[in-house]
Design an enzyme around this catalytic site. Structure first.
Site, short mmCIF file in Angstrom:
data_model
loop_
_atom_site.label_atom_id
_atom_site.label_comp_id
_atom_site.label_asym_id
_atom_site.label_seq_id
_atom_site.Cartn_x
_atom_site.Cartn_y
_atom_site.Cartn_z
N GLY A 16 0.81 -1.22 0.00
CA GLY A 16 0.00 0.00 0.00
C GLY A 16 0.84 1.26 0.00
N GLU A 35 10.78 3.27 5.79
CA GLU A 35 10.50 1.85 5.99
C GLU A 35 11.43 1.28 7.06
OE1 GLU A 35 8.40 -0.75 5.00
OE2 GLU A 35 9.75 -1.94 6.25
N GLN A 36 10.83 0.51 8.00
CA GLN A 36 11.64 -0.01 9.11
C GLN A 36 12.61 -1.12 8.70
OE1 GLN A 36 8.95 -1.69 12.01
NE2 GLN A 36 8.31 -3.35 10.68
N HIS A 48 -2.43 -12.61 -4.89
CA HIS A 48 -3.31 -12.36 -6.03
C HIS A 48 -3.36 -10.85 -6.26
CE1 HIS A 48 -5.91 -16.17 -5.59
NE2 HIS A 48 -5.13 -16.18 -4.53
N ARG A 104 5.19 -12.38 -4.04
CA ARG A 104 5.12 -11.05 -3.38
C ARG A 104 6.42 -10.27 -3.53
NH1 ARG A 104 0.90 -11.06 1.11
NH2 ARG A 104 1.67 -9.05 1.72
N LEU A 126 9.78 4.14 12.56
CA LEU A 126 9.15 5.29 13.23
C LEU A 126 8.84 4.92 14.67
CD1 LEU A 126 7.74 8.15 12.70
CD2 LEU A 126 5.63 6.81 12.68
N TYR A 211 -1.89 -21.72 -6.08
CA TYR A 211 -1.73 -21.09 -7.41
C TYR A 211 -0.26 -20.97 -7.79
CZ TYR A 211 -1.39 -16.97 -4.27
OH TYR A 211 -1.07 -16.09 -3.27
N ASP A 290 -3.72 -2.00 5.78
CA ASP A 290 -3.88 -2.76 7.02
C ASP A 290 -3.79 -1.90 8.27
OD1 ASP A 290 -4.16 -5.10 5.62
OD2 ASP A 290 -2.48 -6.15 6.55
N ALA A 303 -4.29 -6.55 0.31
CA ALA A 303 -3.35 -5.63 -0.33
C ALA A 303 -4.06 -4.83 -1.41
CB ALA A 303 -2.19 -6.41 -0.94
#
Ligand code: FAD
Length: 378
Positions: A16, A35-36, A48, A104, A126, A211, A290, A303
């Site tokens: 996201g 980003e951590q 998917h 992913r 953060l 899948y 999320d 997602a």
């Protein structure tokens, strides 16, 4: 859009946050993502990405690149996990864009390439943020700090931004876990069985979604939903085993037994949840994905909702400019809350596509064709 000095800080470069970063940057905003994680690695999991998301990826020139590396199933089959009977055959074509299943890590790498190099700063956990009325002060675990005009909390289910807005509250353990395993398709060749592109095997109280995750169809992936009374471990996941899988799916269809036999490595993830939040933004801070509406993953749309949120938030900020963030945040929540809540509810119920139903309301949705709503929100 940007008048030059404003800076949008996004916390979290998950699916996201990265989508928000790319979409806002394409619209001309000055964006920085914190980003951590020290870096992103190709952990063993698939995802998917439905036509509702591909329509958004078109805007940042990523759709064809994703299609090129993904498996693109024509159907979602639902089958009885014990007998193998087909419960539904849901077409995945005809919703205005392609349906992809992908690794992913590969998806995340493509997303990183949609942003100007340097947009994402890694190793930036953060720890504290404070809206002082004229901007937001951000403090990180490494002792550094930053300031931003507005802050987008895309920092997942344990969001620090959500905690700042609404107070500390642990998410609820749903009573379910998901096992995840990536299997080499090579290992499946010895079985005289058909391994379908995208199939969900349903048992009375558990399921296994399976899948391919590459266009070469050389990786086959399964993710389960299995009841598990309490989550007694620390951390995001623990190691599982072939033996545990055999026990959980004893008596299930030969295809499931073959997948378990071909499993080298399997992990077990707790599935957490939250009730819909009373607010999505406050002052200069706003939530998406999320951080805002986590759900059990059984519709494979968590997602997707984060990315749809990112697209609508970018649209609203484009409409108002970042100085009028208050209006943008109000429009964003008004335009997204009903859809996100509906998907959250259906996903938590775990009924989606079990029987022959029309999934157009999910896959046919085009966030750019939706009106920006201006109803006042409670
Ligand atoms: P996240 O992906 O959780 O990203 C949050 C980011 O913020 C992370 O990178 C994290 O490191 C970072 N972060 C957190 N705290 C901080 C901090 N304090 N400072 C800086 N950075 C921070 N969804 C689908 O659409 N399709 C699927 O097929 C699917 N399958 C799933 C299977 C399973 C087993 C599970 C558990 C989920 C699945 N989901 C699926 C749901 C999906 O993974 C989530 O909904 C999605 O990842 C949410 O994206 P996000 O960007 O909001 O949050």
């Amino acid at each position: 859009m940007s008048t030059g000095n404003e800076k949008i800080a996004i916390i979290g470069a998950g699916l996201g946050g990265a989508a928000a970063g790319a979409l806002l940057q394409h619209a001309g905003f000055n964006v920085q993502i914190f980003e951590q994680a020290p870096s992103f690695s190709r952990l063993g999991a698939g995802i998917h990405m439905g036509p509702n998301v591909l329509k958004i990826f078109q805007r940042i020139g990523m759709d064809q690149k994703l299609i090129d590396i993904s498996s693109t199933p024509a159907y979602w089959f639902s089958r009885d996990g014990l007998r193998g009977d087909y419960l539904s055959r849901i077409p995945l074509e005809g919703y205005g864009a392609t349906y992809c299943t992908v690794h992913r890590g590969d998806l995340s790498a493509l997303q990183m390439d949609t942003m100007t190099p340097g947009t994402v700063q890694f190793n930036k956990r953060l720890t504290r943020l404070e809206d002082n009325g004229s901007d937001v002060y951000l403090e990180f675990q490494d002792g550094t700090s930053a300031r931003a005009t507005i802050v987008i909390g895309a920092d997942g289910i344990n969001s620090r931004v959500r905690e700042t807005l609404l107070g500390a509250e642990k998410p609820h353990y749903s009573g379910w876990v998901g096992h995840r395993a990536m299997i080499s398709a090579e290992k499946l060749k010895k079985f005289d069985l058909t391994f379908e592109d995208c199939v969900k095997w349903w048992g009375p109280d558990r399921h296994m979604m399976v899948y391919y995750t590459t266009s070469r169809r050389d990786e086959y992936y399964y993710v389960t939903g299995v009841p598990h009374p309490a989550w007694e471990f620390d951390g995001a996941f623990v190691q599982s085993s072939r033996e545990e899988m055999s026990e959980a799916f004893a008596g299930y269809h030969p295809v499931i037994q073959a997948l378990i036999e071909a499993t080298d490595d399997v992990t077990k993830w707790p599935l957490f949840n939250r009730n819909p939040l009373p607010l999505w933004s406050q002052g200069r801070m706003v939530l998406l994905g999320d951080a805002c509406h986590p759900m059990k993953p059984h519709m494979a749309q968590g997602a997707a909702m984060a990315i749809e949120d990112a697209a609508m938030l970018a649209r609203c900020l484009e409409e108002t400019g970042s100085q009028d963030y208050a209006t943008a945040f109000r429009l964003y929540e008004a335009s997204r809350r009903d859809r996100a809540t509906q998907v959250q509810t259906v996903s938590n119920a775990n009924t989606f596509l079990q029987t022959q139903e029309d999934p157009s309301w999910v896959y046919g949705y085009d966030v750019y064709a939706e009106p920006i709503l201006d109803k006042s929100v409670a």
